[in-house]
Design an enzyme around this catalytic site. Structure first.
Site, PDB file in Angstrom:
ATOM      1  N   ASP A  70       4.585  20.202   7.812  1.00 48.38           N
ATOM      2  CA  ASP A  70       5.509  21.345   7.779  1.00 48.38           C
ATOM      3  C   ASP A  70       6.812  21.021   7.040  1.00 48.38           C
ATOM      4  O   ASP A  70       7.347  21.859   6.314  1.00 48.38           O
ATOM      5  CB  ASP A  70       5.800  21.823   9.209  1.00 48.38           C
ATOM      6  N   ARG A 108      -8.777  -0.216   3.437  1.00 43.25           N
ATOM      7  CA  ARG A 108      -7.856   0.758   2.852  1.00 43.25           C
ATOM      8  C   ARG A 108      -6.487   0.138   2.607  1.00 43.25           C
ATOM      9  O   ARG A 108      -5.737   0.606   1.743  1.00 43.25           O
ATOM     10  CB  ARG A 108      -7.694   1.968   3.774  1.00 43.25           C
ATOM     11  N   CYS A 121      -6.161   8.243   8.305  1.00 46.65           N
ATOM     12  CA  CYS A 121      -6.307   7.766   9.681  1.00 46.65           C
ATOM     13  C   CYS A 121      -5.995   8.876  10.666  1.00 46.65           C
ATOM     14  O   CYS A 121      -5.117   9.695  10.428  1.00 46.65           O
ATOM     15  CB  CYS A 121      -5.330   6.617   9.933  1.00 46.65           C
ATOM     16  N   LYS A 146       0.843  -1.213   0.000  1.00 46.07           N
ATOM     17  CA  LYS A 146       0.000   0.000   0.000  1.00 46.07           C
ATOM     18  C   LYS A 146       0.870   1.252   0.000  1.00 46.07           C
ATOM     19  O   LYS A 146       0.650   2.175  -0.782  1.00 46.07           O
ATOM     20  CB  LYS A 146      -0.895  -0.025   1.236  1.00 46.07           C
ATOM     21  N   ASN A 147       1.855   1.281   0.881  1.00 35.75           N
ATOM     22  CA  ASN A 147       2.631   2.513   1.042  1.00 35.75           C
ATOM     23  C   ASN A 147       3.603   2.759  -0.096  1.00 35.75           C
ATOM     24  O   ASN A 147       4.303   3.776  -0.119  1.00 35.75           O
ATOM     25  CB  ASN A 147       3.372   2.520   2.382  1.00 35.75           C
ATOM     26  N   ARG A 163      -4.772  10.294   3.684  1.00 31.64           N
ATOM     27  CA  ARG A 163      -3.770  11.295   4.022  1.00 31.64           C
ATOM     28  C   ARG A 163      -2.650  11.322   2.996  1.00 31.64           C
ATOM     29  O   ARG A 163      -2.083  12.363   2.685  1.00 31.64           O
ATOM     30  CB  ARG A 163      -3.182  10.966   5.400  1.00 31.64           C
ATOM     31  N   ILE A 209       6.901   7.117  16.982  1.00 26.58           N
ATOM     32  CA  ILE A 209       6.686   7.811  15.704  1.00 26.58           C
ATOM     33  C   ILE A 209       5.429   8.677  15.738  1.00 26.58           C
ATOM     34  O   ILE A 209       5.477   9.856  15.366  1.00 26.58           O
ATOM     35  CB  ILE A 209       6.590   6.796  14.529  1.00 26.58           C
ATOM     36  N   ASP A 269       3.784   0.842  11.996  1.00 24.01           N
ATOM     37  CA  ASP A 269       2.594   0.236  11.389  1.00 24.01           C
ATOM     38  C   ASP A 269       2.366  -1.204  11.859  1.00 24.01           C
ATOM     39  O   ASP A 269       1.281  -1.749  11.664  1.00 24.01           O
ATOM     40  CB  ASP A 269       2.707   0.260   9.856  1.00 24.01           C
TER      41      ASP A 269
HETATM   42  C1  UD1 Z   1       4.177   6.971   6.259  1.00 21.31           C
HETATM   43  C2  UD1 Z   1       3.272   5.795   6.034  1.00 21.31           C
HETATM   44  C3  UD1 Z   1       2.646   5.354   7.346  1.00 21.31           C
HETATM   45  C4  UD1 Z   1       3.733   5.079   8.373  1.00 21.31           C
HETATM   46  C5  UD1 Z   1       4.675   6.271   8.490  1.00 21.31           C
HETATM   47  C6  UD1 Z   1       5.866   6.009   9.386  1.00 21.31           C
HETATM   48  C7  UD1 Z   1       2.450   6.077   3.786  1.00 21.31           C
HETATM   49  C8  UD1 Z   1       1.277   6.339   2.914  1.00 21.31           C
HETATM   50  N1  UD1 Z   1       2.223   6.151   5.095  1.00 21.31           N
HETATM   51  O1  UD1 Z   1       3.349   8.042   6.753  1.00 21.31           O
HETATM   52  O2  UD1 Z   1       1.901   4.158   7.112  1.00 21.31           O
HETATM   53  O3  UD1 Z   1       3.130   4.862   9.627  1.00 21.31           O
HETATM   54  O4  UD1 Z   1       5.183   6.625   7.184  1.00 21.31           O
HETATM   55  O5  UD1 Z   1       6.575   4.917   8.948  1.00 21.31           O
HETATM   56  O6  UD1 Z   1       3.532   5.769   3.331  1.00 21.31           O
HETATM   57  N2  UD1 Z   1       5.918  14.771  10.688  1.00 21.31           N
HETATM   58  C9  UD1 Z   1       5.996  16.117  10.994  1.00 21.31           C
HETATM   59  N3  UD1 Z   1       6.018  17.010   9.963  1.00 21.31           N
HETATM   60  C10 UD1 Z   1       5.985  16.635   8.665  1.00 21.31           C
HETATM   61  C11 UD1 Z   1       5.917  15.240   8.360  1.00 21.31           C
HETATM   62  C12 UD1 Z   1       5.887  14.340   9.398  1.00 21.31           C
HETATM   63  O7  UD1 Z   1       6.032  16.510  12.156  1.00 21.31           O
HETATM   64  O8  UD1 Z   1       6.039  17.498   7.782  1.00 21.31           O
HETATM   65  C13 UD1 Z   1       5.880  13.779  11.799  1.00 21.31           C
HETATM   66  C14 UD1 Z   1       4.565  13.012  11.826  1.00 21.31           C
HETATM   67  O9  UD1 Z   1       3.575  13.745  12.523  1.00 21.31           O
HETATM   68  C15 UD1 Z   1       4.961  11.746  12.525  1.00 21.31           C
HETATM   69  C16 UD1 Z   1       6.397  11.514  12.031  1.00 21.31           C
HETATM   70  O10 UD1 Z   1       6.848  12.770  11.538  1.00 21.31           O
HETATM   71  O11 UD1 Z   1       4.978  11.927  13.911  1.00 21.31           O
HETATM   72  C17 UD1 Z   1       6.505  10.456  10.943  1.00 21.31           C
HETATM   73  O12 UD1 Z   1       5.741  10.842   9.842  1.00 21.31           O
HETATM   74  P1  UD1 Z   1       6.089  10.405   8.349  1.00 21.31           P
HETATM   75  O13 UD1 Z   1       7.342   9.592   8.319  1.00 21.31           O
HETATM   76  O14 UD1 Z   1       6.011  11.618   7.512  1.00 21.31           O
HETATM   77  O15 UD1 Z   1       4.864   9.461   8.033  1.00 21.31           O
HETATM   78  P2  UD1 Z   1       3.905   9.517   6.781  1.00 21.31           P
HETATM   79  O16 UD1 Z   1       4.691   9.770   5.551  1.00 21.31           O
HETATM   80  O17 UD1 Z   1       2.754  10.378   7.085  1.00 21.31           O
END
Ligand code: UD1
Length: 423
Positions: free
Chosen positions: A124, A400, A116, A22-23, A92, A330, A308
Site C-alpha cells: 500500500d 535465493r 517468501c 542480495k537486497n 517478492r 517488522i 533478516d
Molecule cells: C526488505 C528486504 C527484506 C527485509 C525487509 C526489512 C529486500 C529485497 N527485502 O523487504 O529482506 O526483511 O526489507 O528489512 O530488500 N509494509 C506495509 N506496506 C507497504 C510496505 C511494507 O505494510 O507498502 C510493511 C511490511 O508488511 C512489513 C514492514 O512494512 O511488515 C517492512 O517492510 P519493508 O521494509 O517494505 O520490507 P521489504 O522492502 O518488503
C-alpha cells in the site's frame, strides 16, 4: 527438489570472502532500466534471485548476461512493460520494477509479487506514494496496472513506516520525474544508500540517502559505463558469523565485509561469549566452549537489529546456556523456522511477535524443510551443531540468497552435501 545433508558436530574454522548483497543487487538491476544504455555491476552474488531479476530484464527487452560476479545489462531498448505472473512470483522484490518501469515507460503491468511467505506483505505504501507522484494505479484480478498519463512529478511524501521497498520504489520513480521529490521517514538501510550511490554515479541527483529524509531531483540519466560494485551482504555476513558461533571453538575470518553495517549484530555475538574483532574490511569471530544467552533481541529498522538476522541468531540461542527472548517487530509471520528447530530438539515457545528459547545442551539431527530463505539458513546452522545427520529440503529457498553455501561451509570444515531429489 534439492536437499542439504549435514552431519553436525564438526568444528568450523577458516576464512571466506563475503558475497555481494542480495537486497542491493535486485534494486540495482531494476535501476539499470532507467539508465538507457550499458550498465555493468560487479560483486553480484551468484544467487537465484539475481538470475530471476535478469530474466525479468530480458523479458522486457533489455539484453542482460551474467558471468561470475559481473552482470552486464544493455537497457537501450525496453520493448515491453508487462511482467508475467510467472516471473513476478519468483520473488517478492520484483515489485521494485514498478517504480523503475513507470519512470522509464510511463506505464507498467505486473501481478502481485511472490517470494517468501512472511505473513501479509502489503504494498500500500508503494502504491499511495506513486499515485501522489501522478500515477494512476488499479488492481484487478491480482494484477497491478499502472499508468502515468501526465508523467510523474516530484512531491513531498511522508511514509507511515520506513519501508525499504517503498523507499526504493519512490527513489526509482523520482529520479526521472519532473521536479523534486522529498521522502520523509525514509528507510535508512545501507541498501538504500547503495541504490542512491549507483543512480548518482549514472547522473541522478539524490541527497540524504541513509538518513530519514531523501531528496531526489528528477533529471535525465546517462550511464557512465563504470563498473559499480554491489555492497557486501550484511545478512550473509551475520549468517556465517552465526555458523562459526554455534559450534564450540568455531573460528571464522570474513573478508570484504563492512562491519559498520553490523553495529547492532556484533554486540549480540559478544553477549553470547564470542570474541569478535573487526579490522579494515575483515571480521573475525571465535566462539567459546558454550554460548550464553544474549539480552532480548528486538528486530527493528536499520540501524536496529535486522529482522533478516533474527532466524540465524535464534539457532545459536537454541544451544546457548540460559533463556533468550526475541521480539519480532517488522514482520508478522517470521517464526516459521521454529517448527524445524523444535524437531531438532530446540525448546522454543512463540506467541505473536515473541519467541522464548530455553537453550539446550545439544540438538539432534532431523529431517526438516526450509520454510523461507532466512529460516532455511537458520536450520542449516542448527544442523551444523546437531548430533547426527540432518536433511534439509526446500533448499531452493536458501539458494535465493546464499551463493555456494555448501562449498563455503565445506571449506570451513563442515560435513555437508547437496542431493537432488528426483520426484
Ligand atoms: C526488505 C528486504 C527484506 C527485509 C525487509 C526489512 C529486500 C529485497 N527485502 O523487504 O529482506 O526483511 O526489507 O528489512 O530488500 N509494509 C506495509 N506496506 C507497504 C510496505 C511494507 O505494510 O507498502 C510493511 C511490511 O508488511 C512489513 C514492514 O512494512 O511488515 C517492512 O517492510 P519493508 O521494509 O517494505 O520490507 P521489504 O522492502 O518488503
Amino acid at each position: 527438489m534439492q536437499k542439504l545433508i549435514i552431519t553436525g558436530g564438526k568444528r568450523l574454522g577458516g576464512e571466506i570472502t563475503l558475497q555481494g548483497a542480495k537486497n542491493s543487487v535486485l534494486p540495482l538491476l531494476a535501476a539499470a532500466i532507467l539508465c538507457k544504455g550499458r550498465v555493468t555491476l560487479g560483486n553480484c552474488p551468484e544467487i537465484t534471485d539475481r538470475y530471476a531479476a535478469m530474466r525479468i530484464l530480458n523479458h522486457i527487452g533489455c539484453r542482460t548476461s551474467g558471468s561470475g560476479d559481473i552482470t552486464e545489462t544493455d537497457t537501450t531498448s525496453v520493448g515491453c512493460c508487462e511482467i508475467t505472473d510467472e516471473l513476478m512470483r519468483e520473488m517478492r522484490s520484483s515489485v521494485i520494477f514498478m517504480g523503475a518501469l513507470l519512470g522509464r515507460c510511463g506505464k507498467c503491468r505486473l501481478s502481485f509479487p511472490g517470494g517468501c511467505d512472511l505473513g501479509p506483505r502489503p504494498i500500500d505504501m508503494h502504491i499511495t506514494a506513486l499515485c501522489r507522484m501522478g500515477a494512476d494505479i488499479t488492481e484487478r484480478h491480482g494484477e497491478i496496472i499502472c499508468t502515468a498519463p501526465g508523467g510523474l512529478h516530484g512531491t513531498k511524501l511522508t511514509l507511515p513506516f520506513p519501508s525499504v521497498g517503498a523507499t526504493e520504489n519512490i527513489i526509482l520513480a523520482a529520479v526521472s520525474a519532473d521536479g523534486e521529490t522529498v521522502i520523509h521517514n525514509a528507510a535508512r538501510e545501507p541498501e538504500i544508500t547503495d541504490l542512491a550511490g549507483f543512480l548518482n554515479v549514472n547522473g541522478a541527483d539524490i541527497a540524504g540517502a541513509g538518513s530519514d529524509t531523501v531528496r531526489i531531483n528528477g533529471r535525465k540519466l546517462s550511464p557512465t559505463g563504470e563498473i559499480y560494485r554491489v555492497m557486501p551482504d550484511r545478512i550473509a555476513c551475520a549468517t556465517y558469523l552465526s555458523y562459526a558461533a554455534i559450534v564450540p571453538h568455531g573460528e571464522i575470518l570474513i573478508k570484504k565485509c563492512d562491519h559498520t553495517h553490523l553495529d547492532a549484530v556484533i554486540p549480540v555475538f559478544e553477549q553470547m561469549g564470542c570474541t569478535v574483532r573487526v579490522f579494515g574490511s575483515n571480521i573475525y569471530l571465535r566462539s567459546p566452549d558454550r554460548l550464553e544467552s544474549p539480552d532480548t533481541v528486538r528486530t527493528m529498522v536499520y540501524p536496529g537489529f535486522p529482522t533478516d538476522a533474527q532466524a540465524v541468531i535464534m539457532s545459536d540461542t537454541c544451544v546457548a546456556a540460559g533463556t533468550t527472548v526475541f521480539i519480532e517487530n517488522i514482520f508478522e509471520n517470521r517464526y516459521r523456522h521454529t517448527g524445524g528447530l523444535g524437531r531438532m530438539g530446540a525448546d522454543i515457545r512463540t506467541e505473536g511477535r515473541v519467541a522464548v528459547i530455553n537453550g539446550r545442551e545439544r540438538l539432534y539431527g532431523a529431517k526438516v524443510s526450509a520454510p523461507d530463505l532466512r529460516g532455511g539458513a537458520a536450520l542449516v546452522g542448527a544442523a551444523l551443531a546437531a548430533e547426527g545427520v540432518s536433511e534439509i529440503d526446500n533448499v531452493e529457498y536458501i539458494d535465493r540468497g546464499y551463493e555456494h553455501i555448501e562449498q563455503i561451509l565445506s571449506s570451513l570444515g563442515a560435513d555437508i552435501r547437496r542431493e537432488v531429489v528426483l520426484s
